[in-house]
Scaffold this motif. Sequence first.
Motif, PDB file in Angstrom:
ATOM      1  N   LEU A  30       0.934  -1.342   0.105  1.00 10.38           N
ATOM      2  CA  LEU A  30       0.164  -0.015  -0.051  1.00 10.38           C
ATOM      3  C   LEU A  30       0.949   1.196   0.038  1.00 10.38           C
ATOM      4  N   ALA A  31       1.983   1.297   0.867  1.00 13.98           N
ATOM      5  CA  ALA A  31       2.700   2.314   1.028  1.00 13.98           C
ATOM      6  C   ALA A  31       3.523   2.579  -0.433  1.00 13.98           C
ATOM      7  N   PHE A  32       4.059   1.612  -0.686  1.00 14.11           N
ATOM      8  CA  PHE A  32       4.839   1.627  -2.048  1.00 14.11           C
ATOM      9  C   PHE A  32       4.020   2.198  -3.161  1.00 14.11           C
ATOM     10  N   GLY A  33       2.887   1.735  -3.401  1.00 14.23           N
ATOM     11  CA  GLY A  33       1.978   2.031  -4.433  1.00 14.23           C
ATOM     12  C   GLY A  33       1.397   3.524  -4.182  1.00 14.23           C
ATOM     13  N   LEU A  34       1.107   4.092  -3.411  1.00 16.46           N
ATOM     14  CA  LEU A  34       0.790   5.271  -3.101  1.00 16.46           C
ATOM     15  C   LEU A  34       2.216   6.397  -3.083  1.00 16.46           C
ATOM     16  N   ILE A  35       2.954   6.134  -2.712  1.00 13.55           N
ATOM     17  CA  ILE A  35       4.282   6.791  -2.598  1.00 13.55           C
ATOM     18  C   ILE A  35       4.869   6.949  -4.027  1.00 13.55           C
ATOM     19  N   GLU A  36       4.939   5.711  -5.003  1.00 14.33           N
ATOM     20  CA  GLU A  36       5.289   6.056  -6.317  1.00 14.33           C
ATOM     21  C   GLU A  36       4.361   6.035  -7.317  1.00 14.33           C
ATOM     22  N   GLY A  37       2.918   6.046  -6.979  1.00 13.71           N
ATOM     23  CA  GLY A  37       2.049   6.349  -8.118  1.00 13.71           C
ATOM     24  C   GLY A  37       2.040   7.503  -8.988  1.00 13.71           C
ATOM     25  N   GLU A  38       2.282   8.403  -8.382  1.00 18.17           N
ATOM     26  CA  GLU A  38       2.595   9.709  -9.257  1.00 18.17           C
ATOM     27  C   GLU A  38       3.565   9.626 -10.359  1.00 18.17           C
ATOM     28  N   LYS A  39       4.831   8.920  -9.716  1.00 12.14           N
ATOM     29  CA  LYS A  39       5.905   8.860 -10.763  1.00 12.14           C
ATOM     30  C   LYS A  39       5.780   7.979 -11.529  1.00 12.14           C
ATOM     31  N   TYR A  40       5.013   6.914 -11.566  1.00 11.81           N
ATOM     32  CA  TYR A  40       4.729   5.956 -12.850  1.00 11.81           C
ATOM     33  C   TYR A  40       3.234   6.312 -13.138  1.00 11.81           C
ATOM     34  N   ASP A  41       2.577   7.485 -13.139  1.00 10.56           N
ATOM     35  CA  ASP A  41       1.667   7.853 -13.709  1.00 10.56           C
ATOM     36  C   ASP A  41       0.268   7.057 -13.463  1.00 10.56           C
ATOM     37  N   TRP A  42       0.429   6.369 -12.412  1.00 14.41           N
ATOM     38  CA  TRP A  42      -0.700   5.460 -11.932  1.00 14.41           C
ATOM     39  C   TRP A  42      -1.038   4.390 -12.897  1.00 14.41           C
ATOM     40  N   ASN A  43       0.232   3.763 -13.318  1.00 10.48           N
ATOM     41  CA  ASN A  43      -0.087   2.647 -14.408  1.00 10.48           C
ATOM     42  C   ASN A  43      -0.454   1.184 -13.745  1.00 10.48           C
ATOM     43  N   ALA A  44      -0.693   0.260 -14.468  1.00  7.23           N
ATOM     44  CA  ALA A  44      -1.200  -0.856 -14.209  1.00  7.23           C
ATOM     45  C   ALA A  44      -0.430  -1.496 -13.151  1.00  7.23           C
ATOM     46  N   GLY A  45       0.787  -1.488 -13.155  1.00  2.00           N
ATOM     47  CA  GLY A  45       1.610  -1.887 -12.114  1.00  2.00           C
ATOM     48  C   GLY A  45       1.397  -1.426 -10.740  1.00  2.00           C
TER      49      GLY A  45
END
Length: 537
Positions: A211-226
């Motif tokens: 959860l934390a990794f997805g929220l922290i990195e979401g903007e960087k990866y444009d909220w992609n499928a990964g």
Amino acid sequence: MNRWRGNQWATLAVLALGFFMTMLDLTIVNIAIPDMVDRLGASLDQILWVVNAYALALAVLLITAGRLGDLRGKRTLYLSGVAVFTLASLACGLSQGPGELIAFRAVQGVGAAMLLPQTLSVIVEVFPAGRRGAALGIWGATAGLSGAAGPSLGGLLVSRLDWRWIFFVNVPVGVVVIVAGLLVLPGARRTVRHRFDVPGVLLASASLFCLAFGLIEGEKYDWNAGIWATIAASALLLAGFLVHQRGRQDGEPLVPFSLFRDRGFTVVNGVGIAVSFGVVGLSLPLTIYLQSVLGFSAQRAGLVMLALAGGSVVSAGPAGVLSERLGAKYLLMTGMTAFAGGLVWVAVVADAGGSGVDVLAPLFLTGLGAGCTFTPMASEVMRNVPAELSGAASGVNNALRQVGSVLAGAVVGAVLQARLATALREQAHERAAELPPSARGAFVRGFDQAGRHLEAGGQSGVKPPAGGPSDLAHRVEAVAGQVFGHGFVEAMRPTMLVAAGVLLAGVLACLALRRVHEPSANPHGLPLTEDEPQGIR
């Protein structure tokens, strides 16, 4: 010196000092980011992970460490955590590259997670009902002061020395805490052996990490499928964790579900997430506003933030006493309303040409409001928790608050960055008219991706035309500065309003709290509520 062993106020002093040190590191690093980028030669993404690695390790391990305190002894976990944190702080300060710094920041977070849940649970165990309000008031003041003082102390250290000293300063403090803790803290009261829920630890840690990794990195990866797959994995792991815990409720679960049968515990955990939104929604845009828009040095920006610390210190102590006498309900509602009001006030008065003085009064109001929340939350969330579950309750409460901080960082950062990109484009089109026609096209195009450079200190990425006249170059620089300043202020306002809205939702949630007429007669007794006859204890 054995006469100090178990002394209530000496114990509180040792706990508060360690608590202050770890909470300070959640905010002190932010103001040192520009200095780290320059001196370490690190990329922006690496420096952001210096901030996130600490919060991530802290959020992932808090529940586990809280339960370990119940099973292995709170004194042991607290002192071990301080030792790990202190050694990791020294290693952070000696790091020669961003990779080393990120790794040691994660270890620092492990140490903080070990000690943090023990502070609240030990206070609840050591202090009787009559003195607990004052003790929790000091604990709450420590929480408020540490969060608000981080930018101030960090700005002073960075300006006078360099970024390494924001870590070195922890070393002598940690040594003092360990020595004093060995002399003062009461020994473990555990008399029987316990089993530790290893599968529960692994499931909970994996779920929180995803959860934390997805929220922290979401903007960087444009909220992609990964990213969405990572968040979905977090939900599946959480479901597995809950199923696993359900089967262990008759034994020694990592998260006892009985905690959530208490209305106060459940509501206050939600309120804690709302308060995290307020803290992040203020600190992230305000730090950039002071340094990148108004051009303040790190030290001067930190001095402005002292108004926030001052408000927290003024209100936190009285709030602790009043929360035991009047209950947490109306204090929390008042505090979060003032917190939200301060955010709205900052958003209204902030101006690209301001002096910084105009935000002092709203920051003080915000601090007053924040100070009114920390202690009542601590008092209410632990009010009806059985003694043997105090560590688990403290761990769950702190973990949810840190998850709230990660969630707030993702939401606030996304809103700020999206609004900034739009505002910069609008400002660039509007102010390009002040430049010669030959320079306007390149000027406007230079701001197309400017929002992506937000965390780098507000650099727009617009460069003066090469080989052009010097007066034109200066003019482009001046207009670019105006575009960023006014654009950022336009983006900061809705960002702060989002955080204020979440705080007001927390105010409404507090309506579900019962009003306590009397403090509980023992650390874990059931208080009298407005739903019960007044003659019953």
